[in-house]
Design a protein around this motif. Sequence first.
Motif, PDB file in Angstrom:
ATOM      1  N   GLU A 154       0.835  -1.214   0.000  1.00  0.00           N
ATOM      2  CA  GLU A 154       0.000   0.000   0.000  1.00  0.00           C
ATOM      3  C   GLU A 154       0.862   1.253   0.000  1.00  0.00           C
ATOM      4  O   GLU A 154       0.585   2.221  -0.719  1.00  0.00           O
ATOM      5  N   LYS A 155       1.893   1.255   0.813  1.00  0.00           N
ATOM      6  CA  LYS A 155       2.780   2.422   0.899  1.00  0.00           C
ATOM      7  C   LYS A 155       3.547   2.634  -0.410  1.00  0.00           C
ATOM      8  O   LYS A 155       3.731   3.757  -0.871  1.00  0.00           O
ATOM      9  N   ALA A 156       3.966   1.523  -1.046  1.00  0.00           N
ATOM     10  CA  ALA A 156       4.759   1.617  -2.280  1.00  0.00           C
ATOM     11  C   ALA A 156       3.942   2.172  -3.443  1.00  0.00           C
ATOM     12  O   ALA A 156       4.478   2.885  -4.298  1.00  0.00           O
ATOM     13  N   ILE A 157       2.650   1.852  -3.466  1.00  0.00           N
ATOM     14  CA  ILE A 157       1.830   2.288  -4.609  1.00  0.00           C
ATOM     15  C   ILE A 157       0.966   3.508  -4.277  1.00  0.00           C
ATOM     16  O   ILE A 157       0.151   3.932  -5.093  1.00  0.00           O
ATOM     17  N   GLU A 158       1.182   4.068  -3.092  1.00  0.00           N
ATOM     18  CA  GLU A 158       0.342   5.172  -2.631  1.00  0.00           C
ATOM     19  C   GLU A 158       0.311   6.339  -3.610  1.00  0.00           C
ATOM     20  O   GLU A 158      -0.748   6.915  -3.891  1.00  0.00           O
ATOM     21  N   ASP A 159       1.469   6.693  -4.163  1.00  0.00           N
ATOM     22  CA  ASP A 159       1.547   7.858  -5.050  1.00  0.00           C
ATOM     23  C   ASP A 159       1.716   7.478  -6.516  1.00  0.00           C
ATOM     24  O   ASP A 159       2.032   8.319  -7.355  1.00  0.00           O
ATOM     25  N   VAL A 160       1.519   6.199  -6.816  1.00  0.00           N
ATOM     26  CA  VAL A 160       1.652   5.748  -8.207  1.00  0.00           C
ATOM     27  C   VAL A 160       0.411   6.163  -8.997  1.00  0.00           C
ATOM     28  O   VAL A 160      -0.718   5.991  -8.532  1.00  0.00           O
ATOM     29  N   HIS A 161       0.628   6.723 -10.177  1.00  0.00           N
ATOM     30  CA  HIS A 161      -0.493   7.135 -11.029  1.00  0.00           C
ATOM     31  C   HIS A 161      -1.313   5.910 -11.446  1.00  0.00           C
ATOM     32  O   HIS A 161      -0.780   4.802 -11.598  1.00  0.00           O
ATOM     33  N   GLY A 162      -2.611   6.128 -11.620  1.00  0.00           N
ATOM     34  CA  GLY A 162      -3.518   5.036 -11.962  1.00  0.00           C
ATOM     35  C   GLY A 162      -3.090   4.262 -13.196  1.00  0.00           C
ATOM     36  O   GLY A 162      -3.160   3.023 -13.224  1.00  0.00           O
ATOM     37  N   TYR A 163      -2.635   4.963 -14.231  1.00  0.00           N
ATOM     38  CA  TYR A 163      -2.212   4.293 -15.465  1.00  0.00           C
ATOM     39  C   TYR A 163      -1.009   3.400 -15.205  1.00  0.00           C
ATOM     40  O   TYR A 163      -0.955   2.254 -15.674  1.00  0.00           O
ATOM     41  N   ASP A 164      -0.019   3.922 -14.458  1.00  0.00           N
ATOM     42  CA  ASP A 164       1.173   3.125 -14.150  1.00  0.00           C
ATOM     43  C   ASP A 164       0.812   1.922 -13.289  1.00  0.00           C
ATOM     44  O   ASP A 164       1.395   0.848 -13.437  1.00  0.00           O
ATOM     45  N   LEU A 165      -0.148   2.107 -12.387  1.00  0.00           N
ATOM     46  CA  LEU A 165      -0.586   1.001 -11.539  1.00  0.00           C
ATOM     47  C   LEU A 165      -1.199  -0.114 -12.378  1.00  0.00           C
ATOM     48  O   LEU A 165      -0.980  -1.302 -12.117  1.00  0.00           O
ATOM     49  N   VAL A 166      -1.959   0.262 -13.399  1.00  0.00           N
ATOM     50  CA  VAL A 166      -2.557  -0.736 -14.292  1.00  0.00           C
ATOM     51  C   VAL A 166      -1.476  -1.495 -15.052  1.00  0.00           C
ATOM     52  O   VAL A 166      -1.573  -2.718 -15.240  1.00  0.00           O
ATOM     53  N   GLN A 167      -0.446  -0.791 -15.515  1.00  0.00           N
ATOM     54  CA  GLN A 167       0.658  -1.459 -16.214  1.00  0.00           C
ATOM     55  C   GLN A 167       1.330  -2.489 -15.321  1.00  0.00           C
ATOM     56  O   GLN A 167       1.666  -3.600 -15.759  1.00  0.00           O
ATOM     57  N   MET A 168       1.539  -2.130 -14.043  1.00  0.00           N
ATOM     58  CA  MET A 168       2.119  -3.086 -13.088  1.00  0.00           C
ATOM     59  C   MET A 168       1.169  -4.253 -12.843  1.00  0.00           C
ATOM     60  O   MET A 168       1.581  -5.412 -12.772  1.00  0.00           O
ATOM     61  N   PHE A 169      -0.103  -3.947 -12.733  1.00  0.00           N
ATOM     62  CA  PHE A 169      -1.128  -4.947 -12.448  1.00  0.00           C
ATOM     63  C   PHE A 169      -1.191  -5.984 -13.556  1.00  0.00           C
ATOM     64  O   PHE A 169      -1.349  -7.185 -13.294  1.00  0.00           O
ATOM     65  N   GLU A 170      -1.056  -5.565 -14.798  1.00  0.00           N
ATOM     66  CA  GLU A 170      -1.176  -6.473 -15.937  1.00  0.00           C
ATOM     67  C   GLU A 170       0.028  -7.402 -16.087  1.00  0.00           C
ATOM     68  O   GLU A 170      -0.012  -8.352 -16.857  1.00  0.00           O
ATOM     69  N   GLU A 171       1.108  -7.121 -15.346  1.00  0.00           N
ATOM     70  CA  GLU A 171       2.282  -7.993 -15.359  1.00  0.00           C
ATOM     71  C   GLU A 171       2.103  -9.203 -14.440  1.00  0.00           C
ATOM     72  O   GLU A 171       2.872 -10.158 -14.515  1.00  0.00           O
ATOM     73  N   LEU A 172       1.088  -9.158 -13.585  1.00  0.00           N
ATOM     74  CA  LEU A 172       0.876 -10.206 -12.593  1.00  0.00           C
ATOM     75  C   LEU A 172       0.067 -11.360 -13.168  1.00  0.00           C
ATOM     76  O   LEU A 172      -0.701 -11.186 -14.114  1.00  0.00           O
ATOM     77  N   ASN A 173       0.224 -12.538 -12.570  1.00  0.00           N
ATOM     78  CA  ASN A 173      -0.627 -13.665 -12.961  1.00  0.00           C
ATOM     79  C   ASN A 173      -1.981 -13.544 -12.263  1.00  0.00           C
ATOM     80  O   ASN A 173      -2.187 -12.647 -11.442  1.00  0.00           O
ATOM     81  N   ASP A 174      -2.896 -14.448 -12.575  1.00  0.00           N
ATOM     82  CA  ASP A 174      -4.268 -14.346 -12.051  1.00  0.00           C
ATOM     83  C   ASP A 174      -4.307 -14.354 -10.525  1.00  0.00           C
ATOM     84  O   ASP A 174      -5.041 -13.578  -9.902  1.00  0.00           O
ATOM     85  N   GLU A 175      -3.516 -15.210  -9.917  1.00  0.00           N
ATOM     86  CA  GLU A 175      -3.515 -15.318  -8.453  1.00  0.00           C
ATOM     87  C   GLU A 175      -2.985 -14.043  -7.806  1.00  0.00           C
ATOM     88  O   GLU A 175      -3.532 -13.564  -6.805  1.00  0.00           O
ATOM     89  N   GLU A 176      -1.936 -13.503  -8.404  1.00  0.00           N
ATOM     90  CA  GLU A 176      -1.345 -12.266  -7.862  1.00  0.00           C
ATOM     91  C   GLU A 176      -2.282 -11.080  -8.053  1.00  0.00           C
ATOM     92  O   GLU A 176      -2.401 -10.216  -7.175  1.00  0.00           O
TER      93      GLU A 176
END
Length: 442
Positions: A16-38
Amino acid sequence: MLKKLIDEQASVKEIEKAIEDVHGYDLVQMFEELNDEEQKFILDNLSPERLADVLSYLDLDDAVEIFKELSIDEQKEVVDELEPDDAADIINELEDVEKTELIEQLDEKEDLIALMKYDENEAGSYMNSDVFTVHVEDDIKVATKKLIKEAPNYESIKTIFVIDESSKYLGQVPLKKLIRAKHPSLIKDIYEIEPTFKDHDKVDDLVKHMKHYGGYDIAIVNDENTLLGAITTDDILDIFKDEALEDFEKLTMLPDTDIEENVLKSAIHRLPWLIFLLFLSIPLAFLTSNFEEILSTVVILALFQPLILDTGGNVASQTLAVTLISFTNKEGASYKNGIKEIITGLISGLAMGILGFVATYIFASALSFESPLLMGLVIGLSLTLTIIISPVIGFMIPVFIKSIKKDPAVASGPFITTLIDIFSILIYFGLATLILGGLVHV
């Protein structure tokens, strides 16, 4: 970063602390790198505010899929954090029962329901109803204090919309201008009048307007000129993308371009258009059969048939593209543009005809054809006439469709190409019969 944190088994608080100031678009890019469980782990631990950020930047289908997995209470919390236009897009994709159940749970639902009623090609469907407004008689200092206090509640404050006591739209003040304004001044002394759009106006008209008048937030009003919301420059980018995709689909006669759709559904959606194009090509078979005698006698004609057909289709497609582009200009497509295309076709036709004549003469001579000169004449004249006619059709068809208030993009490449093929067959085999008929005693 998100993938690394999960691999290192970081705690929920650390993530939560690491992504607190991450822009929504960048967060989505990180999210799409994860597998289904993650992804499920992250979604289960995101706050409603951050989850709303993720959903607003995901493709709509993906956002809806995630949204459906939430409980009704979680959906309500996320909707409260979403911008009204984003929330309306997601809710509109739900089943009727799910939609009704969720709307009943919402506290402030009037604006959301209003947005959901708009057709997807209307300006109202893209507008954000949460806009910062000031009264025309407000003092600069009062307006500035109000802005500072309420700014966190709005997606964008770069444009301040000015209304009267009846919420009628009067104009707008750029944020920079408000900051630079000196006391004592009133809003009515500094506001600017900008063009507006009605909520039921077509998105195509709005896109064309933005192209010519530059980027600013557009006020959306109803027939009584009451301010309903605004379309921001961010929304305009989404509209440009949607319109470009839609036009591309029409040009290629694609029903959709959903790459996530399963193979069977994709095939079923495309099949009607393919069948339509198949029936559209039937006249070509009938025309060709009428020239069976000349074709069977002068077999070499079959070798050059693809050359004639492809060249005409290519020229018509180029003219179609130029014409569609000209429609986006302020003055639209004029007959001056059409004449220019026709003259271009005339010059190109003469040049290609000469080249075709020379190439055919050499080729026919190498094959020891009885009369290479006449064969070269058939190909040269066919190319010339086909290339001259092609831009006429490529220009007139979209202009006609536009004149009857339809989208000219439906004059798709396959449709015009098939039409050109019909004319090309008539020209090619007609000239062959006329010039070579006596030679081969047809």
